[in-house]
Write a protein that holds these residues in place. Structure first.
Motif, PDB file in Angstrom:
ATOM      1  N   GLY B 485       0.005 -15.181  -6.081  1.00  0.00           N
ATOM      2  CA  GLY B 485       0.334 -14.176  -4.887  1.00  0.00           C
ATOM      3  C   GLY B 485      -0.480 -13.730  -4.630  1.00  0.00           C
ATOM      4  N   LEU B 486      -1.783 -13.823  -4.124  1.00  0.00           N
ATOM      5  CA  LEU B 486      -2.645 -13.593  -3.239  1.00  0.00           C
ATOM      6  C   LEU B 486      -2.252 -13.707  -1.091  1.00  0.00           C
ATOM      7  CD1 LEU B 486      -5.620 -14.550  -5.449  1.00  0.00           C
ATOM      8  CD2 LEU B 486      -4.336 -12.334  -6.148  1.00  0.00           C
ATOM      9  N   LEU B 487      -1.410 -13.792  -1.346  1.00  0.00           N
ATOM     10  CA  LEU B 487      -1.417 -14.629   0.223  1.00  0.00           C
ATOM     11  C   LEU B 487      -0.545 -13.101   1.117  1.00  0.00           C
ATOM     12  CD1 LEU B 487      -0.576 -18.401   1.257  1.00  0.00           C
ATOM     13  CD2 LEU B 487      -2.833 -16.695   1.553  1.00  0.00           C
ATOM     14  N   ILE B 488      -0.778 -12.541   1.784  1.00  0.00           N
ATOM     15  CA  ILE B 488       0.103 -12.006   2.246  1.00  0.00           C
ATOM     16  C   ILE B 488       0.653 -12.648   3.142  1.00  0.00           C
ATOM     17  CG2 ILE B 488       0.083  -9.731   4.400  1.00  0.00           C
ATOM     18  CD1 ILE B 488      -3.210  -9.072   3.159  1.00  0.00           C
ATOM     19  N   VAL B 489       2.580 -11.976   3.187  1.00  0.00           N
ATOM     20  CA  VAL B 489       3.186 -12.673   3.014  1.00  0.00           C
ATOM     21  C   VAL B 489       4.249 -11.826   4.162  1.00  0.00           C
ATOM     22  CG1 VAL B 489       5.650 -14.093   2.905  1.00  0.00           C
ATOM     23  CG2 VAL B 489       3.931 -14.308   1.528  1.00  0.00           C
ATOM     24  N   ARG B 490       3.940 -12.058   5.541  1.00  0.00           N
ATOM     25  CA  ARG B 490       4.266 -10.615   5.825  1.00  0.00           C
ATOM     26  C   ARG B 490       5.828 -10.279   6.122  1.00  0.00           C
ATOM     27  NH1 ARG B 490       1.262  -8.199  11.160  1.00  0.00           N
ATOM     28  NH2 ARG B 490       2.395  -6.292  11.387  1.00  0.00           N
ATOM     29  N   ASP B 491       6.212  -9.084   5.121  1.00  0.00           N
ATOM     30  CA  ASP B 491       7.197  -8.104   5.848  1.00  0.00           C
ATOM     31  C   ASP B 491       7.214  -6.860   5.912  1.00  0.00           C
ATOM     32  OD1 ASP B 491      10.010  -7.501   3.975  1.00  0.00           O
ATOM     33  OD2 ASP B 491      10.197  -8.604   2.785  1.00  0.00           O
ATOM     34  N   ASP B 492       8.180  -6.849   6.993  1.00  0.00           N
ATOM     35  CA  ASP B 492       6.984  -5.629   7.887  1.00  0.00           C
ATOM     36  C   ASP B 492       8.464  -4.537   7.158  1.00  0.00           C
ATOM     37  OD1 ASP B 492       5.472  -6.728   9.319  1.00  0.00           O
ATOM     38  OD2 ASP B 492       6.433  -6.796  11.646  1.00  0.00           O
ATOM     39  N   ALA B 493       9.967  -5.311   7.108  1.00  0.00           N
ATOM     40  CA  ALA B 493      10.880  -4.526   5.778  1.00  0.00           C
ATOM     41  C   ALA B 493      10.153  -3.139   4.795  1.00  0.00           C
ATOM     42  CB  ALA B 493      12.011  -4.595   5.801  1.00  0.00           C
ATOM     43  N   ALA B 494       9.430  -4.373   4.180  1.00  0.00           N
ATOM     44  CA  ALA B 494       9.011  -4.215   2.424  1.00  0.00           C
ATOM     45  C   ALA B 494       8.239  -2.931   3.188  1.00  0.00           C
ATOM     46  CB  ALA B 494       8.584  -4.731   2.001  1.00  0.00           C
ATOM     47  N   ILE B 495       7.285  -2.993   3.603  1.00  0.00           N
ATOM     48  CA  ILE B 495       6.037  -2.255   3.911  1.00  0.00           C
ATOM     49  C   ILE B 495       6.397  -0.428   4.725  1.00  0.00           C
ATOM     50  CG2 ILE B 495       4.175  -1.314   6.128  1.00  0.00           C
ATOM     51  CD1 ILE B 495       3.245  -3.950   3.270  1.00  0.00           C
ATOM     52  N   ASN B 496       8.013  -1.215   5.793  1.00  0.00           N
ATOM     53  CA  ASN B 496       8.344   0.392   5.725  1.00  0.00           C
ATOM     54  C   ASN B 496       9.059   1.375   4.787  1.00  0.00           C
ATOM     55  OD1 ASN B 496       7.737   0.261   8.713  1.00  0.00           O
ATOM     56  ND2 ASN B 496       9.585  -1.060   8.586  1.00  0.00           N
ATOM     57  N   THR B 497       9.586   0.715   4.172  1.00  0.00           N
ATOM     58  CA  THR B 497      10.828   1.309   3.028  1.00  0.00           C
ATOM     59  C   THR B 497       9.012   1.583   1.919  1.00  0.00           C
ATOM     60  OG1 THR B 497      11.700  -0.422   3.094  1.00  0.00           O
ATOM     61  CG2 THR B 497      12.016   0.684   1.168  1.00  0.00           C
ATOM     62  N   ALA B 498       8.466   1.040   1.496  1.00  0.00           N
ATOM     63  CA  ALA B 498       7.003   1.248   0.786  1.00  0.00           C
ATOM     64  C   ALA B 498       6.494   2.799   1.655  1.00  0.00           C
ATOM     65  CB  ALA B 498       5.775   0.643   0.852  1.00  0.00           C
ATOM     66  N   ILE B 499       5.942   2.447   2.947  1.00  0.00           N
ATOM     67  CA  ILE B 499       5.537   4.057   3.845  1.00  0.00           C
ATOM     68  C   ILE B 499       6.460   4.902   3.214  1.00  0.00           C
ATOM     69  CG2 ILE B 499       5.116   4.288   5.927  1.00  0.00           C
ATOM     70  CD1 ILE B 499       3.641   1.750   6.189  1.00  0.00           C
ATOM     71  N   LYS B 530       0.127  -1.461  -3.231  1.00  0.00           N
ATOM     72  CA  LYS B 530       0.545  -0.682  -4.984  1.00  0.00           C
ATOM     73  C   LYS B 530       2.293  -0.984  -4.645  1.00  0.00           C
ATOM     74  CE  LYS B 530      -2.381   2.164  -6.970  1.00  0.00           C
ATOM     75  NZ  LYS B 530      -2.895   3.611  -7.880  1.00  0.00           N
ATOM     76  N   LEU B 531       2.673  -0.714  -3.607  1.00  0.00           N
ATOM     77  CA  LEU B 531       4.273  -0.674  -4.218  1.00  0.00           C
ATOM     78  C   LEU B 531       4.352  -2.194  -3.355  1.00  0.00           C
ATOM     79  CD1 LEU B 531       5.788   3.144  -2.863  1.00  0.00           C
ATOM     80  CD2 LEU B 531       5.889   1.907  -5.176  1.00  0.00           C
ATOM     81  N   ALA B 532       3.805  -2.763  -2.341  1.00  0.00           N
ATOM     82  CA  ALA B 532       4.561  -3.938  -1.677  1.00  0.00           C
ATOM     83  C   ALA B 532       3.248  -5.179  -1.684  1.00  0.00           C
ATOM     84  CB  ALA B 532       4.912  -3.221  -0.311  1.00  0.00           C
ATOM     85  N   PRO B 533       3.315  -5.078  -2.668  1.00  0.00           N
ATOM     86  CA  PRO B 533       1.453  -5.363  -2.653  1.00  0.00           C
ATOM     87  C   PRO B 533       1.779  -7.057  -2.541  1.00  0.00           C
ATOM     88  CG  PRO B 533       2.901  -5.883  -4.541  1.00  0.00           C
ATOM     89  CD  PRO B 533       3.095  -4.764  -4.332  1.00  0.00           C
ATOM     90  N   GLY B 534       1.288  -8.263  -1.543  1.00  0.00           N
ATOM     91  CA  GLY B 534       1.035  -8.889  -0.635  1.00  0.00           C
ATOM     92  C   GLY B 534       1.716  -9.437   0.598  1.00  0.00           C
ATOM     93  N   LYS B 535       2.857  -8.043   0.872  1.00  0.00           N
ATOM     94  CA  LYS B 535       3.529  -7.845   2.358  1.00  0.00           C
ATOM     95  C   LYS B 535       3.189  -6.865   3.237  1.00  0.00           C
ATOM     96  CE  LYS B 535       6.838  -8.791  -1.046  1.00  0.00           C
ATOM     97  NZ  LYS B 535       7.182  -9.630  -0.932  1.00  0.00           N
ATOM     98  N   GLY B 536       1.890  -6.975   2.920  1.00  0.00           N
ATOM     99  CA  GLY B 536       1.073  -6.651   5.148  1.00  0.00           C
ATOM    100  C   GLY B 536      -0.286  -6.576   4.561  1.00  0.00           C
TER     101      GLY B 536
END
Lengths: 107, 551
Positions: B485-499, B530-536
């Motif tokens: 689970g170390l690869l960043i699987v880009r998930d902009d929606a998850a990142i936006n929520t976390a931001i 921390k909130l969205a690990p591996g998403k960006g």
């Protein structure tokens, strides 16, 4: 003829070789060392101007050895032939030798 | 004439250096018993590495070790020496309990190597090479191959006082290369840099491990001073030879001590440089000073003569060429290349060139990244970070070389590529690096192709084969990263929520950033990750945060 060896010269050569010469051995030594030097003098008289230096009649023929390990001698063998055999007061497997003041040692 | 300090207008230091290097052959120089300076030999009981030749038992004859000659030639080439066409060995006679034959087999007038020179870089104030300043030429008078003596102890094991000495002959007969420089040094720092570079060279050539504590290298500086007097005259002080220094600190200490003391000695006794005035001194590491050693009786009268037991040795061009081609690119050349091509700092570049295998590891990572389309300068930089940060950290913890920690160069290259592609965050790089090291050590993959320390040879596998190996390594690394689970699987929606959550939860920090304290954004980046690990990746998150918080 080379300069005659002085008694001091003979004593110095003897001391470098760690030989204890008695007084009555000085004269025979003066004669035999003198003969060696006289022979060297004769060699010096040869003209070697155009002669390549020769260090050994087999120059360049050194035998080389591959870097392959062979057996060691048993420590016990060394202990048994050492001039000052290890006793209770010494420290096997070291060899006891006379005290050396100069601690430089090494090559 | 009375003398005083007031008469001295200036003092110039002159130093020449003798270095003894114990060559790491498997066997001794004149016989087949194991050499204690070889890497495979650990702590060994006294008087076990002995044989009839070492002990000078009647009838024993020396036979020269070819490997010792070739190692000497390699050092000679590295120091730009001429290699002798004909070389011979001579007996140096003296009586000392560490010398079983009462003579040392050494070389007098026909050494293996002579007339060399070394380009010594200038030194910066931290002791690192400074390539922006002109270098100095240090002349090499000679390098000759001889045998080491045994070791004398003056107290019993355990530190008990004894009124005799005890001898261990394990070291006797170890091949010793004695290198003699011209008196071309004028300060202690240059001598120390030279000594360090020479140590690196010997380690690169594989002729010595260069472990100072084990006495693999011993230094003997010859030190004197030129005093310029106020009346214009110059006076040279007698040469002091300081014996058997085995640390860089003691080399520096001894030279600086003599530089301070020699003018005063001249004021006190008026002794000047001249035949027969050379003095031998020892070094006291605790008191930080040199001291007078008892002079050996007739010390100069070694009565050298050719050893009749060893014939002269001819070294033809073919042999010289064979050995010359075995000399790899040397640490200083690599250092310059790293600083110029990879724009590394001198400290970083110097750390890399301390070990040959680390250099090979580093360069194999670069090559791997370049083959995958990364520009060489960029690859050099990324590889340097991987080695200096991840690999060195792990290596220090485990007391290993950075090239020995388990991960292969190709795998490290794969990490570098994934990082460059924005598929790995900093944290993930660390974790993945550690995971691969551990997994490989467990599975014993250290001998895999492209592994650490694989020495480039003239018979390199074809490029296609290397490419195959690279692809295998890349696939393995990517799979590893995905599984953990170390690869960043880009998930902009998850990142936006976390931001949004992060900004809401940290109003004070957000306000600071809005007010212009841009560096405070780092804390928010950490929270988002921390909130969205591996998403960006952190870089994108940072940009995104700044976009929202700054006008």
């Amino acid at each position: 003829m080379p300069r005659e060896l002085s008694t001091a010269d003979i004593r110095k050569v003897a001391s470098l070789a760690r030989l204890a010469l008695r007084d009555d051995e000085i004269e025979p030594m003066r004669a035999s060392l003198g003969a060696v030097l006289t022979y060297m003098e004769r060699l010096q008289s040869v003209d070697t101007t155009d002669v390549e230096p020769l260090y050994n009649v087999n120059d360049g023929a050194a035998n080389l050895r591959g870097d392959e390990p062979g057996p060691a001698l048993a420590t016990q063998t060394l202990m048994s032939i050492a001039p000052a055999p290890h006793e209770a007061s010494t420290h096997p497997p070291f060899i006891r030798v006379p005290k050396v003041l100069d601690e430089s040692g090494g090559a | 004439m009375s003398r005083s300090f007031d008469m001295i207008a200036s003092v110039r230091l002159i130093v020449g250096l003798e270095i003894h290097v114990e060559l790491a052959t498997r066997t001794k120089v004149f016989s087949r018993v194991t050499n204690p300076a070889h890497a495979s030999v650990g702590d060994i009981a006294p008087n076990t590495l002995i044989d009839p030749v070492v002990l000078a038992l009647p009838g024993a004859l020396p036979v020269l070790n070819k490997e010792a000659v070739e190692m000497s030639m390699m050092v000679g080439f590295a120091l730009n020496c001429t290699i002798a066409d004909l070389t011979k060995w001579d007996r140096k006679s003296y009586f000392y309990p560490d010398l079983p034959k009462a003579y040392q087999i050494s070389q007098y007038d026909l050494p293996v190597c002579f007339d060399g020179s070394v380009d010594l870089p200038a030194v910066d104030d931290k002791g690192f090479p400074d390539l922006t300043k002109p270098s100095k030429q240090i002349g090499i008078i000679r390098a000759h191959l001889e045998e080491d003596a045994g070791k004398l102890l003056h107290e019993a094991p355990g530190g008990f006082a004894i009124d005799y000495s005890i001898a261990d002959y394990n070291r006797a007969g170890t091949p010793l290369l004695e290198i003699v420089t011209q008196p071309d040094f004028d300060n202690a720092d240059d001598v120390v840099l030279f000594a360090k570079l020479l140590r690196n060279v010997c380690r690169f050539l594989g002729v010595s491990e260069g472990v100072m504590q084990k006495g693999h290298m011993r230094f003997e500086p010859n030190i004197n001073c030129v005093l310029t007097l106020r009346d214009g005259h110059t006076v040279k002080t007698p040469i002091v030879e300081v014996k058997n220094l085995n640390s860089f600190k003691s080399v520096k200490g001894a030279i600086e001590f003599e530089l301070r003391e020699q003018p005063g000695r001249w004021v006190a006794d008026g002794r000047e440089f001249g035949p027969g005035t050379k003095v031998t001194r020892g070094w006291d590491d605790h008191a930080n000073r040199t001291y007078v050693q008892r002079e050996k009786e007739d010390a100069q009268d070694y009565r050298y003569f050719p050893d009749p037991d060893i014939l002269t040795l001819r070294i033809d061009e073919a042999w010289k060429n064979r050995v010359r081609t075995a000399v790899p690119e040397l640490p200083m050349q690599r250092f310059e290349r790293y600083v110029r091509d990879a724009s590394l700092g001198v400290k970083e570049a110097f750390a890399l060139v301390e070990e040959r295998d680390v250099c090979y590891f580093y360069e194999a990572i670069i090559d791997g990244m370049v083959m995958q389309g990364i520009e060489r300068p960029r690859a050099s930089k990324v590889a340097a970070n991987l080695v200096l940060q991840q690999a060195f950290k792990r290596a220090n913890e485990q007391n290993l070389l950075a090239s020995e920690i388990g991960i292969t160069a190709h795998e490290a290259a794969a990490i570098g590529i994934l990082r460059e592609q924005g598929k790995l965050g900093n944290q993930a790089v660390d974790e993945l690096f550690d995971l691969l090291c551990t997994a490989n050590l467990v599975q014993g993959r250290a001998t895999d192709p492209g592994s650490a320390g694989s020495v480039p040879s003239s018979s390199q596998p074809p490029t296609t084969q290397i490419k195959d190996q690279l692809h295998t390594a890349f696939a393995r690394v990517e799979q590893f990263a995905r599984e953990w689970g170390l690869l960043i699987v880009r998930d902009d929606a998850a990142i936006n929520t976390a931001i949004e959550q992060t900004i809401a939860a940290n109003p004070k920090v957000a306000e600071d950033v809005r007010a212009g304290k841009v560096q405070a954004v780092g804390r928010l980046v950490g929270e988002v990750m921390k909130l969205a690990p591996g998403k960006g990746d952190a870089k994108t998150v940072r940009e995104e945060l700044l976009k929202r918080l700054t006008p």
